[in-house]
Design an enzyme around this catalytic site. Structure first.
Site, PDB file in Angstrom:
ATOM      1  N   CYS A 193      30.255   3.399  -1.934  1.00 53.93           N
ATOM      2  CA  CYS A 193      28.931   2.915  -1.493  1.00 53.93           C
ATOM      3  C   CYS A 193      28.150   3.969  -0.722  1.00 53.93           C
ATOM      4  CB  CYS A 193      29.098   1.675  -0.626  1.00 53.93           C
ATOM      5  SG  CYS A 193      29.953   0.376  -1.496  1.00 53.93           S
ATOM      6  N   HIS A 229      22.195   0.403   2.340  1.00 54.21           N
ATOM      7  CA  HIS A 229      22.992   0.134   1.134  1.00 54.21           C
ATOM      8  C   HIS A 229      23.043  -1.372   0.934  1.00 54.21           C
ATOM      9  CE1 HIS A 229      26.224  -0.511  -1.561  1.00 54.21           C
ATOM     10  NE2 HIS A 229      27.078  -0.893  -0.623  1.00 54.21           N
ATOM     11  N   ASN A 286      25.239  -5.580  -5.704  1.00 51.54           N
ATOM     12  CA  ASN A 286      25.668  -4.334  -5.058  1.00 51.54           C
ATOM     13  C   ASN A 286      25.973  -3.308  -6.152  1.00 51.54           C
ATOM     14  OD1 ASN A 286      27.117  -2.276  -3.835  1.00 51.54           O
ATOM     15  ND2 ASN A 286      28.408  -3.626  -2.614  1.00 51.54           N
TER      16      ASN A 286
HETATM   17  O1  UT7 Z   1      29.594  -2.370  -0.553  1.00 51.69           O
HETATM   18  C1  UT7 Z   1      30.747  -2.006   0.147  1.00 51.69           C
HETATM   19  C2  UT7 Z   1      30.872  -2.742   1.379  1.00 51.69           C
HETATM   20  N1  UT7 Z   1      31.032  -4.139   1.114  1.00 51.69           N
HETATM   21  C3  UT7 Z   1      30.682  -5.004   2.022  1.00 51.69           C
HETATM   22  O2  UT7 Z   1      30.173  -4.640   3.040  1.00 51.69           O
HETATM   23  C4  UT7 Z   1      30.962  -6.457   1.742  1.00 51.69           C
HETATM   24  C5  UT7 Z   1      31.449  -7.121   2.990  1.00 51.69           C
HETATM   25  N2  UT7 Z   1      31.931  -8.493   2.814  1.00 51.69           N
HETATM   26  C6  UT7 Z   1      31.140  -9.506   2.384  1.00 51.69           C
HETATM   27  O3  UT7 Z   1      29.992  -9.312   2.027  1.00 51.69           O
HETATM   28  C7  UT7 Z   1      31.696 -10.917   2.435  1.00 51.69           C
HETATM   29  O4  UT7 Z   1      32.919 -10.898   3.120  1.00 51.69           O
HETATM   30  C8  UT7 Z   1      31.899 -11.546   1.035  1.00 51.69           C
HETATM   31  C9  UT7 Z   1      30.550 -11.847   0.401  1.00 51.69           C
HETATM   32  C10 UT7 Z   1      32.712 -10.650   0.143  1.00 51.69           C
HETATM   33  C11 UT7 Z   1      32.647 -12.877   1.177  1.00 51.69           C
HETATM   34  O5  UT7 Z   1      31.951 -13.735   2.051  1.00 51.69           O
HETATM   35  P1  UT7 Z   1      32.698 -14.454   3.248  1.00 51.69           P
HETATM   36  O6  UT7 Z   1      31.686 -15.260   3.950  1.00 51.69           O
HETATM   37  O7  UT7 Z   1      33.420 -13.408   4.052  1.00 51.69           O
HETATM   38  O8  UT7 Z   1      33.706 -15.425   2.496  1.00 51.69           O
HETATM   39  P2  UT7 Z   1      35.304 -15.460   2.561  1.00 51.69           P
HETATM   40  O9  UT7 Z   1      35.902 -14.335   1.794  1.00 51.69           O
HETATM   41  O10 UT7 Z   1      35.732 -15.672   3.983  1.00 51.69           O
HETATM   42  O11 UT7 Z   1      35.603 -16.784   1.753  1.00 51.69           O
HETATM   43  C12 UT7 Z   1      35.174 -18.067   2.240  1.00 51.69           C
HETATM   44  C13 UT7 Z   1      35.555 -19.128   1.220  1.00 51.69           C
HETATM   45  C14 UT7 Z   1      37.006 -19.051   0.793  1.00 51.69           C
HETATM   46  O12 UT7 Z   1      37.463 -20.382   0.574  1.00 51.69           O
HETATM   47  P3  UT7 Z   1      38.342 -21.134   1.707  1.00 51.69           P
HETATM   48  O13 UT7 Z   1      39.559 -20.282   1.890  1.00 51.69           O
HETATM   49  O14 UT7 Z   1      37.473 -21.184   2.925  1.00 51.69           O
HETATM   50  O15 UT7 Z   1      38.613 -22.464   1.087  1.00 51.69           O
HETATM   51  C15 UT7 Z   1      36.961 -18.355  -0.540  1.00 51.69           C
HETATM   52  O16 UT7 Z   1      38.025 -18.694  -1.397  1.00 51.69           O
HETATM   53  O17 UT7 Z   1      34.790 -18.941   0.016  1.00 51.69           O
HETATM   54  C16 UT7 Z   1      35.670 -18.865  -1.114  1.00 51.69           C
HETATM   55  N3  UT7 Z   1      35.063 -17.973  -2.089  1.00 51.69           N
HETATM   56  C17 UT7 Z   1      34.215 -18.379  -3.040  1.00 51.69           C
HETATM   57  N4  UT7 Z   1      33.718 -19.583  -3.351  1.00 51.69           N
HETATM   58  C18 UT7 Z   1      32.853 -19.655  -4.380  1.00 51.69           C
HETATM   59  C19 UT7 Z   1      35.234 -16.619  -2.200  1.00 51.69           C
HETATM   60  N5  UT7 Z   1      34.484 -16.146  -3.205  1.00 51.69           N
HETATM   61  C20 UT7 Z   1      33.845 -17.208  -3.745  1.00 51.69           C
HETATM   62  C21 UT7 Z   1      32.943 -17.358  -4.817  1.00 51.69           C
HETATM   63  N6  UT7 Z   1      32.454 -18.597  -5.089  1.00 51.69           N
HETATM   64  N7  UT7 Z   1      32.504 -16.311  -5.547  1.00 51.69           N
END
Ligand code: UT7
Length: 335
Positions: A115, A262, A292
């Site tokens: 990135c 980014h 992204n």
């Molecule tokens: O570009 C390089 C740098 N990258 C970044 O900076 C990205 C940084 N991270 C993020 O943007 C976020 O962490 C994500 C967008 C990747 C994920 O968002 P989050 O709010 O951190 O969600 P999470 O991973 O904590 O997941 C929350 C819930 C989980 O379910 P439970 O365990 O709470 O029941 C996941 O299983 O959301 C679920 N989940 C989804 N649900 C529907 C994870 N992905 C999905 C999905 N659709 N695509």
């Protein structure tokens, strides 16, 4: 000493639009979840019948950037190509771009900083120009993610985020030291390499080993991301490296005319915007349309902001990125 200035910008994204609803037909996800957590509404993915690859898309963006610069391809002295999704394991995308654009035998360098790739590439180009070694450098960021994503339910937390596309900038020598790239600031922290990674194939997990294992559950060749861990580090490092850049140039947040972060997650951009007290006209986001695009994201966003006349002569433009490595960086420009 010379200074360097961006004199041409271009981008290319594949025609195929993939909406959040399209993804919900492939995996267990929803438009609501994706928009709430990331801000993304749709992204571009290379169509199955398309010949687009990172190099092909990079070449398309480069032709536009070179034409807008008023130069021709024979004026370009050097190529820097940033990608995490090269067409081949080796050689890199830079030489393929040189071939596709039918350029003279100028040097071509690949940057593998994910990135932060475009920020690193721009900084390298700036140093070559400042020392007088080169006059005009083509700096490209290009990614073909969609071919390598896990589109099953298991990959949903990563696959919904990434999009394909490319952007290019022509960086050129100027003798006006008040304009152009004022400074760049680069960092890394390899301790967290495994928090956002694709582990195989690699020299440690080479193809015969993958084939020997023949494990249908082996996901090591798909991107893995510890999302919340990456998110926490992203907001911290983005802020730090923007402050570092501002301080180095005796600037304050109010002096920023345009911040191009980014495009990792709209929530990260909004956090940074709030932290620096910037209004909507001072920050440019297009993650809603493209997702992204990793090394391409900053240069695609910069090009769109410039095309929409959101960047004016003499503006302070701040580019910043954070990602896998971890690596992060900023570039401060007086336009
Ligand atoms: O570009 C390089 C740098 N990258 C970044 O900076 C990205 C940084 N991270 C993020 O943007 C976020 O962490 C994500 C967008 C990747 C994920 O968002 P989050 O709010 O951190 O969600 P999470 O991973 O904590 O997941 C929350 C819930 C989980 O379910 P439970 O365990 O709470 O029941 C996941 O299983 O959301 C679920 N989940 C989804 N649900 C529907 C994870 N992905 C999905 C999905 N659709 N695509």
């Amino acid at each position: 000493m010379y200074n360097s200035k961006i004199i041409g910008l271009g981008y290319y994204v594949p025609e195929r639009v993939v909406t959040n609803n399209d993804l919900s037909k492939m995996m267990d996800t929803s438009d609501k979840w994706i928009q709430e957590r990331t801000g993304i509404k749709e992204r571009r993915w290379v169509a199955p019948e398309s010949k687009d690859t990172s190099s092909v898309m990079g070449a398309k963006a480069s032709r536009i950037a070179i034409e807008r610069s008023g130069l021709t391809k024979t004026d370009i002295d050097f190529i820097i190509f940033a990608t995490l999704s090269p067409d081949m394991y080796f050689p890199g995308g830079g030489v393929q771009l040189q071939n596709m654009l039918e350029m003279p035998t100028v040097g071509a360098l690949d940057v593998r900083n994910q990135c932060s790739g475009f920020i690193y590439a721009l900084s390298i180009a700036d140093q070559f120009i400042k020392t007088g070694m080169y006059k005009n450098i083509l700096v490209v960021g290009a990614e073909y993610h969609s071919g390598g994503l896990d589109k099953s339910d298991a990959g949903r937390h990563v696959s919904v985020i990434f999009g394909d596309g490319a952007g290019a900038a022509v960086l050129s020598r100027t003798e006006d030291n008040t304009k152009g790239i004022l400074s760049s600031h680069l960092h890394s922290e390899g301790e967290h390499a495994e928090q956002l990674t694709v582990k195989g194939p690699s020299i440690c997990k080479w193809v015969p080993e993958l084939l020997k294992e023949n494990d249908p559950n082996d996901k090591s060749y798909y991107p893995y991301m510890n999302g919340t861990f990456v998110f926490k580090h992203a907001v911290m490092r983005f802020s730090e490296v923007i402050i570092e850049g501002l301080k180095a140039n005796h600037l304050k947040a109010v002096d920023i005319n345009m911040l191009i972060p980014h495009q990792a997650n709209l929530r990260i951009s909004q956090f940074i915007q709030k932290k620096f007290g910037l209004n909507d006209s001072q920050v440019f986001n297009n993650i809603q349309k493209y997702g992204n695009t990793t090394a391409a994201s900053v240069v695609i966003a910069l090009t769109e902001a410039w095309e929409q006349n959101k960047i004016k002569d003499n503006d302070i433009v701040v580019l910043a990125a954070f990602g896998s490595g971890f690596t992060w960086g900023s570039v401060i420009i007086r336009w």
